[in-house]
Design a protein around this motif. Structure first.
Motif, PDB file in Angstrom:
ATOM      1  N   GLN A  98     -19.586  12.711 -24.124  1.00 48.22           N
ATOM      2  CA  GLN A  98     -21.027  12.806 -23.891  1.00 48.22           C
ATOM      3  C   GLN A  98     -21.765  11.617 -24.464  1.00 48.22           C
ATOM      4  OE1 GLN A  98     -22.797  16.518 -24.767  1.00 48.22           O
ATOM      5  NE2 GLN A  98     -21.326  17.700 -23.633  1.00 48.22           N
TER       6      GLN A  98
ATOM      7  N   GLN B  79     -26.895  17.936 -18.389  1.00 47.41           N
ATOM      8  CA  GLN B  79     -27.161  16.507 -18.381  1.00 47.41           C
ATOM      9  C   GLN B  79     -26.295  15.854 -17.327  1.00 47.41           C
ATOM     10  OE1 GLN B  79     -25.560  15.646 -22.508  1.00 47.41           O
ATOM     11  NE2 GLN B  79     -24.786  13.850 -21.460  1.00 47.41           N
TER      12      GLN B  79
ATOM     13  N   PRO C  18     -28.701   9.402 -20.544  1.00 45.01           N
ATOM     14  CA  PRO C  18     -28.475  10.629 -19.761  1.00 45.01           C
ATOM     15  C   PRO C  18     -29.805  11.259 -19.379  1.00 45.01           C
ATOM     16  CG  PRO C  18     -28.168  11.081 -22.076  1.00 45.01           C
ATOM     17  CD  PRO C  18     -28.386   9.598 -21.960  1.00 45.01           C
TER      18      PRO C  18
END
Length: 374
Positions: free
Chosen positions: A356, A344, A361
């Motif tokens: 994250q 990603q 993304p």
């Protein structure tokens, strides 16, 4: 151990679960451009079997591939995208040669191999999405219906078909894929050509005087050539280095495993006319290990695959060092197992690979590998 709800990691679009728009399950289309056979007696034409076999000339073939690459890159440049490099993987050419032999356009080989299987068989280490296009003659029945009739061009007693110009064929196919693709293919060819994550394309071209076919295997090629994919008993080890030439700022998100039926001629007969192909059944997703007080929770709406943690998940700078053990419950008998590694993108202002929680993304398959004798 505190195992309360807020200590669990639910699989959603900000962690491991991939929204459907990021799942590249439909990864190929084909395009057919037909030329009408003029119903003209062949009185002055020479016997077509005495013609040059253009595929005998490697220089001619390479020139055609270079021209096809230039047309792709012209279209990408018009949309502000970086040019693609020509890949030396031979799967596309092998596929094109077979399509010329059968004159039946398909994403599968006669032995039942899907494009990503054939690509792995010939040592491909990227991830591919395939376009296929053909130009051939058809015969009108006087109405709106047409019959495939390229072979009639060889009967010099009945018809004369003008020889297909290979450079014009490439130009016409590229134009149709870019400008006339919505009606036939929902712009699948066009989107493939303009995919910003593609880095290379391997091109296969095969033809005779009256039939032309082109296979384009667009590649996401982000791992250096010295990568290692090893199988040690039930363990799989992946050691590689990301070559992020376009500065997308990738980090590995998860690894998926798909199961396909073993390739057979019967599978080809069943599926040859499908204008798209996909991976087999998603059976397993590998995630990075979590602290002892956290666990992954799979959404109940999809229990067709399992999620397990990797035995080793070492990501430092652009290096990848992963190890995972496939569960005994994964039945691979008479099946083909394909591994796809998904990355990603990270925002430029992120501090590192641990965070994250990213807005919007983009999930990108950066390699696929098919195990033929698992």
């Amino acid at each position: 151990m505190n195992n309360t709800k807020n200590k669990n990691i639910i699989l959603n679009e900000k962690s491991l679960y991939m929204p459907s728009k990021y799942q590249p399950l439909i990864v190929g289309l084909f395009l057919i451009v037909s030329l009408l056979i003029p119903n003209v007696p062949l009185s002055n034409a020479s016997n077509p079997f005495s013609a040059i076999n253009y595929n005998d000339s490697s220089n001619t073939l390479q020139a055609l591939k270079s021209f096809a690459l230039s047309k792709i890159n012209e279209d990408r440049a018009e949309h502000g995208l970086s040019p693609l490099l020509q890949s030396n993987n031979t799967a596309a050419q092998i596929h094109a040669n077979e399509l010329l032999q059968t004159k039946t356009i398909s994403h599968m080989t006669m032995d039942g191999f899907k494009p990503y299987m054939l690509y792995s068989l010939y040592n491909g280490t990227g991830y591919i999405q395939q376009n296929v296009g053909q130009i051939s003659y058809v015969l009108s029945n006087g109405g709106q219906n047409y019959y495939k009739a390229s072979d009639l061009c060889y009967d010099y007693k009945r018809f004369y078909c003008p020889v297909i110009d290979q450079y014009k064929a490439i130009n016409d196919l590229e134009y149709s894929m870019m400008h006339n693709d919505d009606a036939c293919c929902n712009n699948g060819h066009k989107n493939n050509i303009l995919n910003k994550f593609h880095t290379h394309v391997s091109i296969g071209i095969a033809f005779n005087k009256y039939y032309f076919v082109m296979v384009q295997n667009f590649e996401n090629h982000y791992l250096n050539s010295d990568l290692k994919i090893l199988k040690n008993n039930e363990d799989i080890i992946l050691e590689a280095e990301i070559n992020d030439q376009n500065k997308f700022n990738f980090v590995i998100n998860h690894v998926s495993f798909f199961l396909d039926e073993f390739p057979t001629k019967l599978n080809y007969e069943k599926n040859r006319d499908k204008n798209s192909y996909d991976f087999g059944d998603l059976k397993l997703m590998i995630s990075k290990p979590l602290p002892s007080d956290l666990q992954y929770i799979q959404e109940k709406k999809d229990d067709s695959y399992k999620i397990i943690e990797a035995k080793k998940w070492d990501l430092s700078k652009n290096n990848i060092d992963l190890e995972f053990q496939l569960p005994d419950t994964l039945n691979t008998k008479n099946k083909i197992l394909t591994m796809v590694v998904y990355a990603q993108t990270l925002n430029d202002n992120q501090d590192g690979i641990q965070d994250q929680d990213i807005l919007d993304p983009e999930y990108v398959p950066i390699t696929s590998y098919t195990f033929f004798n698992y």
